[in-house]
Write a protein that holds these residues in place. Structure first.
Motif, PDB file in Angstrom:
ATOM      1  N   HIS A 261       0.796  -1.217   0.000  1.00 52.05           N
ATOM      2  CA  HIS A 261       0.000   0.000   0.000  1.00 52.05           C
ATOM      3  C   HIS A 261       0.826   1.263   0.000  1.00 52.05           C
ATOM      4  CE1 HIS A 261      -3.680  -2.162   0.507  1.00 52.05           C
ATOM      5  NE2 HIS A 261      -3.114  -2.897   1.429  1.00 52.05           N
ATOM      6  N   THR A 264       0.294   3.292  -3.275  1.00 50.77           N
ATOM      7  CA  THR A 264      -1.075   3.782  -3.395  1.00 50.77           C
ATOM      8  C   THR A 264      -1.349   4.881  -2.369  1.00 50.77           C
ATOM      9  OG1 THR A 264      -1.682   1.844  -2.118  1.00 50.77           O
ATOM     10  CG2 THR A 264      -2.103   1.762  -4.453  1.00 50.77           C
ATOM     11  N   ARG A 298      -5.352  -0.683  -9.169  1.00 56.19           N
ATOM     12  CA  ARG A 298      -5.571   0.267  -8.078  1.00 56.19           C
ATOM     13  C   ARG A 298      -4.795   1.552  -8.312  1.00 56.19           C
ATOM     14  NH1 ARG A 298      -3.949  -2.951  -3.132  1.00 56.19           N
ATOM     15  NH2 ARG A 298      -4.865  -4.791  -4.043  1.00 56.19           N
ATOM     16  N   ILE A 299      -3.587   1.390  -8.801  1.00 52.81           N
ATOM     17  CA  ILE A 299      -2.764   2.576  -9.064  1.00 52.81           C
ATOM     18  C   ILE A 299      -3.413   3.431 -10.146  1.00 52.81           C
ATOM     19  CG2 ILE A 299      -0.546   3.305 -10.008  1.00 52.81           C
ATOM     20  CD1 ILE A 299       0.679   0.901  -8.641  1.00 52.81           C
TER      21      ILE A 299
END
Lengths: 404, 269
Positions: A261, A264, A298-299
């Motif tokens: 994480h 992100t 997600r990025i």
């Protein structure tokens, strides 16, 4: 209140034809809005936009990059073209008078600034339209059409993407920018080996970057903290190769990264900083090294605009005759909806790019019409189908000459 | 290109040698060492990497820029140093791959060494790790066993500072005295696209009706004057792009009330 009398100006197209969804509409407003050099309001959603330095990329992402947003570029395999896009972005900042912030773990920011391409300043007007496709104006030559001669000078296939109003500058890649112009620009740098004496474990590197960026934004007043006497300016942030091993992140090294994480979180914090200040950021990520595709998704979600580059260099596509005019493919993965429900994009999704000396062109990838019965079609999945439907013009490639 | 990798390396070169369990790259590494280097200083971190015996000269924790620089300074007359790492895989066992990449980058840029040559066993690591190290390298040589028993196959990729990429594939073998003989150079394996010139079938043949023209018919056709065919000058005049492609030419007639002023000008809001 400002009167918003609008005025349509007919575009001064010098021989190239516009596709139906570009407009030469320019809003005429005697406005009291602050105008920052190098920016203009977008015709689509009214946001303040800046140019990315590459006019065809501006067109492809909807006119330009909105101030306060984040552009993600997924690097190509050898990081040559993504690095070029970063340099174009920074060079555009220098020419427009914006301030720059460059962060890298691989090269020193001052080295990156010294390698910026030099602007072609005497010709702010658009360069000549794609010359290979306009035929010479000779009505009686052997290739001329006898019945449809009025269409002779049109390009056979309209591949170049352009909007009518000029925004952004052109750069000559073979020369570097004059040192005087570079020094006139204010530049803040963040070089990771200088900031941490020892090898920095992650996520300390990202935290240090974010803190440094926040401090620069606050000190220089991009978030409105300074009084109004100082004229407003935009901060252009370029972050090179985030997520690579040199930032201390094992996102690219391991299938299951230990701090999945960290990147992100950095992007989230970065976007918060951007939204609250007059800045715009371009981030490159070596996505070809990231093994976890869900993480890449997600990025992409955490950035506003996302563009992926795939270069043909070194792969077997280099010898494919379909791609011989281009250097690589460009894929627009995501475009933000800023204060609007839909966003306006070019209709054709198959885009290819070519880096020429004076221009980085992005064009629609088209297949010439296949006139011979026995040539085997190279199947590319969706690529062949979509391209064939789109944009073949009224001529044909090769010697065959369809006249009607 | 296998041998040119060593020549012309400007400062900051990083040569990566990749091998697999089917063919070991150590022989090629040894041949590089013998051809390129003049004096060899050997630092052994293999027998005691973690320093358990307490008197090892070099441990794996000393793989940092500072310690390597001190080691180099200790050797007399050290200039244009080439650092050869026989098997980065052992170092990757003890350190985080991201940290190893950072240290390699620091060594590459630090100025203490001129070139770094590294051997990596790709079977031992995840693809992302090998990919990250490849990303840092300026030249990559991948060795694999040869298909026809002649020797081994080496694929070389070189990236110059200006961004140019050169690739090559060669079969080679290593002799007793550690010199390399190149057997053949395979051209870059592109797709073999079929370039046959097929005679095109004439669609006007073998029909029940006649689509061809006889000579008199052809002459009559060419003599026909088409409508809207202008002379050459008028065509070229019409084909020139005008100053603005959208000029509207409007002549108001008697009934039109064409006022040039903008009626909104006297609005006072």
């Amino acid at each position: 209140p400002a009167t918003t009398a609008t005025e349509v100006s007919v575009g001064k197209s010098t021989g190239d034809r516009l596709s139906c969804n570009t407009t030469s509409f320019q809003k005429k407003s005697r406005s009291k809005l602050v105008s920052i050099p190098g920016t203009r309001p977008s015709v689509q959603n009214g946001q303040l936009i800046v140019s990315t330095g590459v006019t065809s990329l501006d067109y492809v992402i909807g006119g330009g990059l909105a101030v306060g947003t984040l552009l993600l570029i997924e690097e190509d395999r050898y990081d040559s073209y993504s690095r070029m896009l970063l340099k174009y972005f920074l060079a555009e900042g220098v020419v427009c008078g914006h301030e720059l912030y460059v962060a890298s773990a691989q090269d020193h920011p001052s080295d990156i600034i010294q390698e910026l391409p030099s602007p072609i300043l005497d010709d702010i007007a658009s360069p000549k339209p794609v010359e290979s496709q306009t035929k010479p104006c000779d009505p009686e030559g052997p290739d001329t059409m006898s019945i449809a001669w009025r269409y002779q000078n049109l390009p056979k296939v309209q591949t170049a993407l352009a909007s009518s109003s000029r925004f952004g500058h052109y750069y000559d890649v073979s020369k570097t920018m004059d040192p005087e112009i570079c020094q006139a620009a204010r530049c803040h740098g963040f070089y990771l080996p200088e900031h941490s004496a020892t090898v920095s474990p992650m996520p300390e590197a990202y935290v240090a970057l974010l803190k440094n960026l926040q401090e620069v934004i606050h000190r220089e007043g991009f978030d409105g903290s300074l009084p109004q006497t100082k004229s407003r300016n935009v901060l252009r942030i370029g972050l090179h190769s985030l997520g690579s091993a040199l930032w201390g992140d094992d996102l690219c090294c391991r299938d299951n990264p230990s701090h999945g994480h960290a990147l992100t979180t950095l992007l989230y914090g970065l976007r918060a900083l951007l939204r609250s200040s007059l800045s715009v950021a371009l981030v490159t990520v070596p996505s070809h090294l990231i093994q976890n595709k869900a993480l890449m998704g997600r990025i992409t979600r955490l950035c506003d605009t996302a563009v992926a580059l795939e270069s043909f260099r070194g792969s077997e596509r280099e010898t494919n005759p379909l791609y011989k005019d281009y250097h690589g493919l460009l894929n627009v993965c995501q475009v933000p909806h800023l204060n609007c429900l839909v966003c306006d994009l070019p209709d054709n999704k198959d885009l290819a790019f070519k880096l020429k000396r004076k221009q980085f062109t992005i064009e629609r990838l088209h297949l010439p019409p296949d006139l011979s019965e026995t040539v085997s079609r190279v199947s590319h999945g969706g690529l062949a189908g979509a391209a064939m439907l789109g944009s073949s013009g009224c001529g044909s490639a090769g010697n065959k000459h369809l006249d009607f | 290109m296998l041998l040119e990798v060593l020549q012309g390396t400007e400062a900051g070169g990083f040569i990566l040698l990749q091998d697999t369990v089917s063919y070991s790259g150590r022989h090629l590494l040894k041949s590089y060492i013998s051809t390129a280097l003049k004096r060899l200083h050997f630092h052994n971190a293999y027998s005691d990497p973690l320093g358990w015996t307490g008197n090892s000269a070099f441990t794996v924790h000393q793989f940092t820029l500072e310690d390597v620089s001190t080691l180099i300074k200790q050797t007399p007359q050290a200039k244009a140093v080439t650092l050869v790492i026989d098997s980065l895989s052992w170092i990757l066992r003890h350190h985080d791959p991201a940290a190893v990449c950072q240290r390699l980058q620091a060594l590459k840029k630090g100025g203490a060494v001129r070139t770094v040559i590294v051997l990596v066993h790709t079977d031992m690591h995840q693809r992302g790790t090998v990919g990250s190290i490849r990303h840092l390298a300026t030249s990559v040589v991948t060795v694999a066993p040869g298909t026809r028993g002649l020797g081994a196959v080496a694929k070389t990729t070189r990236r110059t500072k200006s961004g140019k990429l050169m690739q090559d594939e060669e079969t080679f073998s290593i002799n007793e005295d550690l010199s390399v003989t190149i057997h053949s150079k395979l051209s870059h394996p592109g797709h073999t696209h079929v370039n046959t010139d097929e005679t095109e079938v004439d669609p006007t043949a073998n029909l029940t009706f006649n689509l061809r023209l006889s000579d008199t018919e052809r002459q009559a056709k060419e003599k026909l004057a088409l409508p809207f065919v202008f002379s050459k000058e008028k065509k070229s005049a019409l084909l020139q792009p005008g100053p603005g492609s959208g000029r509207i030419l409007y002549e108001p007639d008697a009934n039109d009330d064409y006022d040039q002023e903008d009626p909104d000008d006297d609005l006072d809001i």
